[in-house]
Design an enzyme around this catalytic site. Structure first.
Site, PDB file in Angstrom:
ATOM      1  N   HIS A 319       0.849  -1.190   0.000  1.00 45.72           N
ATOM      2  CA  HIS A 319       0.000   0.000   0.000  1.00 45.72           C
ATOM      3  C   HIS A 319       0.884   1.239   0.000  1.00 45.72           C
ATOM      4  O   HIS A 319       1.937   1.248   0.628  1.00 45.72           O
ATOM      5  CB  HIS A 319      -0.903   0.027   1.253  1.00 45.72           C
ATOM      6  CG  HIS A 319      -2.075   0.933   1.114  1.00 45.72           C
ATOM      7  ND1 HIS A 319      -1.997   2.275   1.347  1.00 45.72           N
ATOM      8  CD2 HIS A 319      -3.353   0.683   0.736  1.00 45.72           C
ATOM      9  CE1 HIS A 319      -3.184   2.826   1.144  1.00 45.72           C
ATOM     10  NE2 HIS A 319      -4.021   1.889   0.764  1.00 45.72           N
ATOM     11  N   ASP A 377      -7.968  -5.283   0.006  1.00 40.30           N
ATOM     12  CA  ASP A 377      -8.447  -6.158  -1.074  1.00 40.30           C
ATOM     13  C   ASP A 377      -8.092  -7.620  -0.880  1.00 40.30           C
ATOM     14  O   ASP A 377      -8.574  -8.471  -1.626  1.00 40.30           O
ATOM     15  CB  ASP A 377      -7.862  -5.666  -2.407  1.00 40.30           C
ATOM     16  CG  ASP A 377      -8.423  -4.304  -2.764  1.00 40.30           C
ATOM     17  OD1 ASP A 377      -7.634  -3.360  -2.937  1.00 40.30           O
ATOM     18  OD2 ASP A 377      -9.655  -4.180  -2.799  1.00 40.30           O
TER      19      ASP A 377
HETATM   20  C1  SDX Z   1      -6.288   0.079  -2.824  1.00 39.50           C
HETATM   21  O1  SDX Z   1      -4.459   4.550  -1.996  1.00 39.50           O
HETATM   22  C2  SDX Z   1      -5.402   3.953  -1.357  1.00 39.50           C
HETATM   23  O2  SDX Z   1      -5.789   4.318  -0.259  1.00 39.50           O
HETATM   24  C3  SDX Z   1      -6.019   2.772  -2.094  1.00 39.50           C
HETATM   25  C4  SDX Z   1      -7.020   1.936  -1.308  1.00 39.50           C
HETATM   26  C5  SDX Z   1      -8.293   2.712  -1.018  1.00 39.50           C
HETATM   27  O3  SDX Z   1      -8.990   2.341  -0.066  1.00 39.50           O
HETATM   28  O4  SDX Z   1      -8.634   3.616  -1.813  1.00 39.50           O
HETATM   29  O5  SDX Z   1      -6.446   1.526  -0.078  1.00 39.50           O
HETATM   30  C6  SDX Z   1      -7.434   0.696  -2.097  1.00 39.50           C
HETATM   31  O6  SDX Z   1      -6.059   0.430  -3.950  1.00 39.50           O
HETATM   32  C7  SDX Z   1      -5.415  -0.906  -2.102  1.00 39.50           C
HETATM   33  C8  SDX Z   1      -4.194  -1.380  -2.974  1.00 39.50           C
HETATM   34  C9  SDX Z   1      -4.687  -2.495  -3.897  1.00 39.50           C
HETATM   35  N1  SDX Z   1      -3.636  -2.850  -4.887  1.00 39.50           N
HETATM   36  C10 SDX Z   1      -3.005  -4.023  -4.835  1.00 39.50           C
HETATM   37  O7  SDX Z   1      -3.149  -4.848  -3.929  1.00 39.50           O
HETATM   38  C11 SDX Z   1      -2.059  -4.256  -6.028  1.00 39.50           C
HETATM   39  C12 SDX Z   1      -0.735  -4.826  -5.511  1.00 39.50           C
HETATM   40  N2  SDX Z   1      -0.058  -3.734  -4.763  1.00 39.50           N
HETATM   41  C13 SDX Z   1       0.935  -2.980  -5.499  1.00 39.50           C
HETATM   42  O8  SDX Z   1       0.665  -2.782  -6.863  1.00 39.50           O
HETATM   43  C14 SDX Z   1       1.421  -1.757  -4.722  1.00 39.50           C
HETATM   44  O9  SDX Z   1       1.697  -2.178  -3.449  1.00 39.50           O
HETATM   45  C15 SDX Z   1       0.547  -0.516  -4.641  1.00 39.50           C
HETATM   46  C16 SDX Z   1       0.140  -0.030  -5.982  1.00 39.50           C
HETATM   47  C17 SDX Z   1      -0.651  -0.765  -3.815  1.00 39.50           C
HETATM   48  C18 SDX Z   1       1.383   0.579  -3.964  1.00 39.50           C
HETATM   49  O10 SDX Z   1       2.466   0.830  -4.785  1.00 39.50           O
HETATM   50  P1  SDX Z   1       3.527   2.003  -4.458  1.00 39.50           P
HETATM   51  O11 SDX Z   1       3.164   2.717  -3.220  1.00 39.50           O
HETATM   52  O12 SDX Z   1       3.729   2.800  -5.696  1.00 39.50           O
HETATM   53  O13 SDX Z   1       4.786   1.172  -4.093  1.00 39.50           O
HETATM   54  P2  SDX Z   1       5.879   0.720  -5.111  1.00 39.50           P
HETATM   55  O14 SDX Z   1       5.236   0.175  -6.348  1.00 39.50           O
HETATM   56  O15 SDX Z   1       6.874   1.824  -5.251  1.00 39.50           O
HETATM   57  O16 SDX Z   1       6.526  -0.514  -4.313  1.00 39.50           O
HETATM   58  C19 SDX Z   1       7.598  -0.323  -3.397  1.00 39.50           C
HETATM   59  C20 SDX Z   1       8.402  -1.614  -3.491  1.00 39.50           C
HETATM   60  C21 SDX Z   1       8.833  -1.943  -4.925  1.00 39.50           C
HETATM   61  O17 SDX Z   1      10.017  -2.742  -4.842  1.00 39.50           O
HETATM   62  P3  SDX Z   1      11.471  -1.952  -4.951  1.00 39.50           P
HETATM   63  O18 SDX Z   1      11.409  -1.159  -6.240  1.00 39.50           O
HETATM   64  O19 SDX Z   1      11.578  -1.107  -3.723  1.00 39.50           O
HETATM   65  O20 SDX Z   1      12.466  -3.092  -5.002  1.00 39.50           O
HETATM   66  O21 SDX Z   1       7.594  -2.731  -3.071  1.00 39.50           O
HETATM   67  C22 SDX Z   1       7.393  -3.611  -4.180  1.00 39.50           C
HETATM   68  C23 SDX Z   1       7.721  -2.843  -5.424  1.00 39.50           C
HETATM   69  O22 SDX Z   1       8.162  -3.716  -6.460  1.00 39.50           O
HETATM   70  N3  SDX Z   1       5.992  -4.016  -4.144  1.00 39.50           N
HETATM   71  C24 SDX Z   1       5.551  -5.267  -4.352  1.00 39.50           C
HETATM   72  C25 SDX Z   1       4.166  -5.207  -4.160  1.00 39.50           C
HETATM   73  N4  SDX Z   1       3.791  -3.951  -3.838  1.00 39.50           N
HETATM   74  C26 SDX Z   1       4.927  -3.216  -3.836  1.00 39.50           C
HETATM   75  N5  SDX Z   1       6.209  -6.400  -4.679  1.00 39.50           N
HETATM   76  C27 SDX Z   1       5.438  -7.522  -4.829  1.00 39.50           C
HETATM   77  N6  SDX Z   1       4.082  -7.539  -4.655  1.00 39.50           N
HETATM   78  C28 SDX Z   1       3.425  -6.407  -4.318  1.00 39.50           C
HETATM   79  N7  SDX Z   1       2.090  -6.426  -4.144  1.00 39.50           N
END
Ligand code: SDX
Length: 443
Positions: A319, A377
């Site tokens: 998140h 989720d």
């Molecule tokens: C919702 O914003 C809100 O409040 C949203 C929400 C709401 O109520 O409105 O809470 C609802 O959208 C919840 C999120 C649902 N999405 C998912 O579950 C999809 C999977 N999650 C990821 O796509 C991700 O965690 C996000 C999009 C939710 C957040 O992404 P960020 O904040 O842009 O973080 P990032 O992509 O920069 O990740 C940081 C690191 C990265 O690795 P490094 O580059 O540091 O090596 O963490 C890794 C990412 O690759 N990472 C993951 C991951 N999520 C982040 N690696 C594997 N699996 C994951 N799910």
């Protein structure tokens, strides 16, 4: 954070942050503004005018887009407050319509105001009869989120008496209409996909029970609604109602900042929520669990999620704000067990698989170091599936619940004297000015 412990007097503090520009040798002061709780902000509204620089923050990871009094999140502590009330207490003690009134009006309603609001919403649940013909333009196998975007946007063609955003009465009517009608639009999107006839709203049912009835009843027989399922549905709506300046809420605010009517702004919010990185994740979690299949394959998928060369991510994990367990996920995790038991589901392999995936991920250094926890989720889909919803409807349910958050944030923006049309700038790295080249002279 305990009640009032870190609450401070919001406003301009007199403190400043100074930027030293080594290019020009000049220094620039910017005021610090405190909130009532949480990080203070540096007011950079004059940054470009003073320094000649734009700030640069793709994804707005360090940017506050507005001032708001609606929802507070402490991502490190896993705290979520609606108008100051903890989400866990609202999920346990409140109802979705009471939460709607709290988010919209700012206070928990008196008994009298609560009844008046609920009655008002109940008597706005019907759609204009012409709206049903919009469904017929879609293929039966259209994704219900496509239908939601289309029909919600079409509302602006029907309710002209509540599209003047500068008239407070019309803003309130539009807000109530949207909260009241979204369940009907959503239920009819499901019915249309099944080929079953639309079921009209019933004024003798609660908000959640009415939605379940419109979704699963048929004209052929009485449909008995599980009280526990209606309670679980109501609680799921509460948990999804608002969440500060997430992608879809920011979309609604940006659309609304141009003066677009509320129905069109909500359609824009639905479109943004659909993405798998946002509200579409609940559907993607079930797809992911189906792909994993069995517990013995969990390590293989956890390995893939960590592999930078693999686009696979653990859906329902991570998140932007929560760097701790999402408090909503904790409530949903508990509800999973309760709802499955009440539905007489002795054994739900998907829940076992999800809990094993969570256990392994939370012991893995990659997830621990990046503070990746289950989010809202991760468990919601398992409950929704047990309640009889197809995965294609999961994000639709998220949209039904989030409509009140979107419209409360939209209303707050319209009523904010500081609000202006949202118009970000950019870091341009394209071609500088160059002369046109006639086609015969091109390479
Ligand atoms: C919702 O914003 C809100 O409040 C949203 C929400 C709401 O109520 O409105 O809470 C609802 O959208 C919840 C999120 C649902 N999405 C998912 O579950 C999809 C999977 N999650 C990821 O796509 C991700 O965690 C996000 C999009 C939710 C957040 O992404 P960020 O904040 O842009 O973080 P990032 O992509 O920069 O990740 C940081 C690191 C990265 O690795 P490094 O580059 O540091 O090596 O963490 C890794 C990412 O690759 N990472 C993951 C991951 N999520 C982040 N690696 C594997 N699996 C994951 N799910």
């Amino acid at each position: 954070m305990t009640e009032g412990s870190s609450a401070i007097k919001p406003g301009v503090t007199g403190d400043i942050v100074t930027l030293k520009d080594h290019r020009s040798g000049k220094s620039f002061d910017f005021p610090v503004v405190d909130g009532s709780v949480g990080p203070s902000v540096v007011d950079v509204r004059k940054f470009y005018g003073d320094t000649g620089y734009f700030t640069y923050d793709p994804g707005y990871t360090s940017t506050g887009s507005c001032e708001s009094k609606i929802t507070y999140i402490d991502g490190d502590e896993g705290v979520l407050l609606y108008r100051g009330y903890p989400i866990e207490e609202l999920a346990e003690n409140s109802s979705f319509l009471e939460v709607c009134q709290l988010l919209l009006e700012g206070e928990l309603p008196s008994a009298e105001r609560k009844v008046a609001f609920e009655t008002h919403i109940t008597y706005h649940t019907m759609l204009h009869e012409q709206l049903q013909y919009f469904y017929r333009g879609f293929r039966r196998d259209a994704h219900p989120m496509a239908v939601m975007v289309g029909v919600a946007g079409a509302l602006s063609a029907f309710y002209h008496d509540s599209t003047d955003i500068y008239d407070e009465k019309q803003r309130i009517i539009a807000s109530h209409r949207l909260i009241a009608k979204m369940p009907t639009i959503a239920a009819w999107a499901y019915k249309y996909s099944t080929g079953q006839p639309f079921i009209y709203p019933r004024n003798d049912l609660s908000y959640a029970a009415n939605f379940l009835h419109m979704t699963f009843a048929t004209p052929c027989e009485e449909y008995d609604i599980h009280r526990s399922v209606a309670r679980a549905m109501d609680r799921i709506f509460i948990l999804h109602a608002d969440h500060e300046q997430n992608a879809s809420t920011s979309t609604v605010r940006l659309a609304g900042s141009s003066g677009a009517n509320p129905f069109a702004c909500i359609a824009a919010g639905i479109a943004s929520l659909w993405g798998p990185a946002h509200g579409g994740a609940n559907e993607a979690v079930l797809t992911m669990l189906g792909e994993i299949g069995t517990k013995d394959r969990v390590p293989e998928f956890v390995k893939r999620a960590k592999d930078k060369d693999d686009s696979f991510r653990l859906m329902g994990f991570g998140h932007r704000v929560y760097k701790n367990y999402d408090p909503r996920a904790a409530v949903l995790r508990q509800s999973c067990h309760e709802v499955l038991e009440e539905l007489g589901v002795q054994h739900e392999p998907l829940l076992d698989l999800a809990m094993e995936l969570e256990r392994i991920a939370l012991e893995d250094d990659y997830f621990v170091k990046r503070k990746l926890f289950p989010n809202v989720d991760f468990y919601s889909g398992i409950i929704l599936r047990a309640m009889g919803f197809p995965t294609s409807m999961f994000t639709v349910l998220f949209a039904v619940a989030r409509t009140v958050g979107w419209i409360a944030q939209w209303k707050e923006m319209i009523e904010d004297p500081q609000q202006k049309i949202g118009r970000p700038r950019q870091l341009y790295t394209g071609h500088v000015k160059r002369p046109y080249v006639p086609v015969e002279k091109r390479g």
